[in-house]
Write a protein that holds these residues in place. Structure first.
Motif, PDB file in Angstrom:
ATOM      1  N   THR A   3       0.828  -1.203   0.000  1.00  0.00           N
ATOM      2  CA  THR A   3       0.000   0.000   0.000  1.00  0.00           C
ATOM      3  C   THR A   3       0.862   1.252   0.000  1.00  0.00           C
ATOM      4  O   THR A   3       0.534   2.240  -0.647  1.00  0.00           O
ATOM      5  N   ALA A   4       1.967   1.231   0.746  1.00  0.00           N
ATOM      6  CA  ALA A   4       2.901   2.356   0.774  1.00  0.00           C
ATOM      7  C   ALA A   4       4.302   1.779   0.861  1.00  0.00           C
ATOM      8  O   ALA A   4       4.717   1.282   1.905  1.00  0.00           O
ATOM      9  N   LEU A   5       5.022   1.852  -0.235  1.00  0.00           N
ATOM     10  CA  LEU A   5       6.330   1.204  -0.328  1.00  0.00           C
ATOM     11  C   LEU A   5       7.434   2.251  -0.262  1.00  0.00           C
ATOM     12  O   LEU A   5       7.367   3.286  -0.927  1.00  0.00           O
ATOM     13  N   THR A   6       8.471   1.976   0.542  1.00  0.00           N
ATOM     14  CA  THR A   6       9.644   2.841   0.592  1.00  0.00           C
ATOM     15  C   THR A   6      10.889   2.006   0.325  1.00  0.00           C
ATOM     16  O   THR A   6      10.948   0.829   0.697  1.00  0.00           O
ATOM     17  N   LEU A   7      11.876   2.630  -0.334  1.00  0.00           N
ATOM     18  CA  LEU A   7      13.159   1.988  -0.590  1.00  0.00           C
ATOM     19  C   LEU A   7      14.253   2.902  -0.072  1.00  0.00           C
ATOM     20  O   LEU A   7      14.338   4.063  -0.481  1.00  0.00           O
ATOM     21  N   THR A   8      15.079   2.381   0.833  1.00  0.00           N
ATOM     22  CA  THR A   8      16.096   3.193   1.488  1.00  0.00           C
ATOM     23  C   THR A   8      17.443   2.508   1.392  1.00  0.00           C
ATOM     24  O   THR A   8      17.621   1.390   1.895  1.00  0.00           O
ATOM     25  N   ALA A   9      18.407   3.161   0.730  1.00  0.00           N
ATOM     26  CA  ALA A   9      19.761   2.616   0.663  1.00  0.00           C
ATOM     27  C   ALA A   9      20.442   2.778   2.018  1.00  0.00           C
ATOM     28  O   ALA A   9      20.262   3.797   2.704  1.00  0.00           O
ATOM     29  N   LEU A  10      21.212   1.778   2.419  1.00  0.00           N
ATOM     30  CA  LEU A  10      21.987   1.887   3.652  1.00  0.00           C
ATOM     31  C   LEU A  10      23.244   2.707   3.349  1.00  0.00           C
ATOM     32  O   LEU A  10      24.092   2.273   2.562  1.00  0.00           O
ATOM     33  N   PRO A  11      23.379   3.872   3.942  1.00  0.00           N
ATOM     34  CA  PRO A  11      24.518   4.741   3.613  1.00  0.00           C
ATOM     35  C   PRO A  11      25.778   4.329   4.369  1.00  0.00           C
ATOM     36  O   PRO A  11      25.719   3.700   5.430  1.00  0.00           O
ATOM     37  N   GLY A  12      26.904   4.702   3.801  1.00  0.00           N
ATOM     38  CA  GLY A  12      28.161   4.573   4.526  1.00  0.00           C
ATOM     39  C   GLY A  12      28.668   3.165   4.728  1.00  0.00           C
ATOM     40  O   GLY A  12      29.495   2.934   5.627  1.00  0.00           O
ATOM     41  N   LEU A  13      28.220   2.213   3.924  1.00  0.00           N
ATOM     42  CA  LEU A  13      28.731   0.851   4.075  1.00  0.00           C
ATOM     43  C   LEU A  13      30.183   0.803   3.590  1.00  0.00           C
ATOM     44  O   LEU A  13      30.522   1.387   2.563  1.00  0.00           O
ATOM     45  N   PRO A  14      31.044   0.086   4.306  1.00  0.00           N
ATOM     46  CA  PRO A  14      32.444   0.007   3.879  1.00  0.00           C
ATOM     47  C   PRO A  14      32.608  -0.897   2.669  1.00  0.00           C
ATOM     48  O   PRO A  14      31.727  -1.686   2.335  1.00  0.00           O
ATOM     49  N   MET A  15      33.748  -0.784   2.002  1.00  0.00           N
ATOM     50  CA  MET A  15      34.077  -1.716   0.938  1.00  0.00           C
ATOM     51  C   MET A  15      34.220  -3.111   1.541  1.00  0.00           C
ATOM     52  O   MET A  15      34.809  -3.284   2.606  1.00  0.00           O
ATOM     53  N   VAL A  16      33.677  -4.092   0.863  1.00  0.00           N
ATOM     54  CA  VAL A  16      33.668  -5.467   1.368  1.00  0.00           C
ATOM     55  C   VAL A  16      34.809  -6.243   0.735  1.00  0.00           C
ATOM     56  O   VAL A  16      35.071  -6.125  -0.464  1.00  0.00           O
ATOM     57  N   ALA A  17      35.481  -7.052   1.555  1.00  0.00           N
ATOM     58  CA  ALA A  17      36.581  -7.877   1.080  1.00  0.00           C
ATOM     59  C   ALA A  17      36.356  -9.324   1.500  1.00  0.00           C
ATOM     60  O   ALA A  17      35.488  -9.620   2.340  1.00  0.00           O
TER      61      ALA A  17
END
Length: 246
Positions: A3-17
């Motif tokens: 009914t009400a959809l939101t999409l939120t990017a997770l900010p500040g994630l580190p580079m993954v190794a």
């Protein structure tokens, strides 16, 4: 459905190794943003960070091309070492031409280059393979995070230009929603409607993740509603008896 959809990017994630605790990184990102899990939440995670954490990066210098790879490389103009990796991850070559190799991946996906990529890998001379078992990867993340997880990748489509996000792994939600037997807006019974629910989530998340230097590999999708039992992304694959094109 929603009914009400939101999409939120997770900010500040580190580079993954390789070897990183991806579940912990994502949990920290959610907590830092104040996004505590709610019913109906889905975290869409880009395949590349999953593959990186699982150590699926391969140095091309360590790859010895087979005669078959050398022949296909000559036909397509691709690096023979990359072609060797493509063949090693594939059940068969579906089509090939200059600068293009379409294969049936060992996981059942029909895709270009077996999903192997060299963009945004972070190491020169390396190629990144798909996770060994994306559904299992999604299940581990879903258990760690306490929410449904969809692992996304970008696929081309046979009859349309451009790539779009699709689900290659899923846990905690139904990858498919079978709507057959339900009424449409005017009460007519639906007879063939089966929705690629996880693919729709992946495509929506792709609008936020981007394809280039955005650096946003995890997107929280909030507001979805479903009642069907959970099913993995492998349920999205069309079995051979239903395939009219291969």
């Amino acid at each position: 459905m929603s009914t009400a959809l939101t999409l939120t990017a997770l900010p500040g994630l580190p580079m993954v190794a390789a070897g990183d605790d991806l579940g912990g990184i994502l949990a920290d990102g959610l907590a830092r943003t104040g996004l505590l899990p709610r019913p109906g939440d889905v975290l869409a995670v880009a395949q590349k960070v999953v593959s990186k954490a699982e150590g699926r990066s391969v140095p091309l210098a360590a790859v010895a091309p087979s005669p078959r790879a050398l022949a296909l490389a000559a036909e397509t103009g691709k690096d023979p070492r990359l072609v060797e990796l493509i063949l090693s991850e594939s059940l068969r070559v579906v089509r090939s031409r200059p600068n293009l190799i379409i294969v049936e991946h060992r996981l059942g996906f029909v895709m270009a280059n077996a999903g192997i990529d060299q963009s945004n890998v972070g190491q020169d001379g390396h190629a990144l393979l798909l996770p060994v078992d994306p559904d299992a990867s999604a299940a581990r993340l879903a258990e760690r995070l306490g929410m449904a997880v969809v692992i996304t990748d970008s696929f081309g489509r046979a009859w349309r230009r451009g790539t779009v996000g699709v689900a290659i792994g899923a846990a905690g939600l139904p990858a498919l929603l079978d709507l057959r037997g339900q009424p449409d807006l005017f009460g007519r019974e639906l007879r063939v409607s089966i929705t690629g629910f996880a693919d729709e989530i992946a495509a929506a998340a792709g609008l936020v993740m981007g394809q280039g230097a955005e650096g946003q590999p995890a997107v929280l999708v909030r507001g979805l509603i479903w009642e069907a039992p959970a099913a993995p992304a492998s349920a999205l694959l069309r079995v051979g008896a239903e395939d009219l094109f291969r």
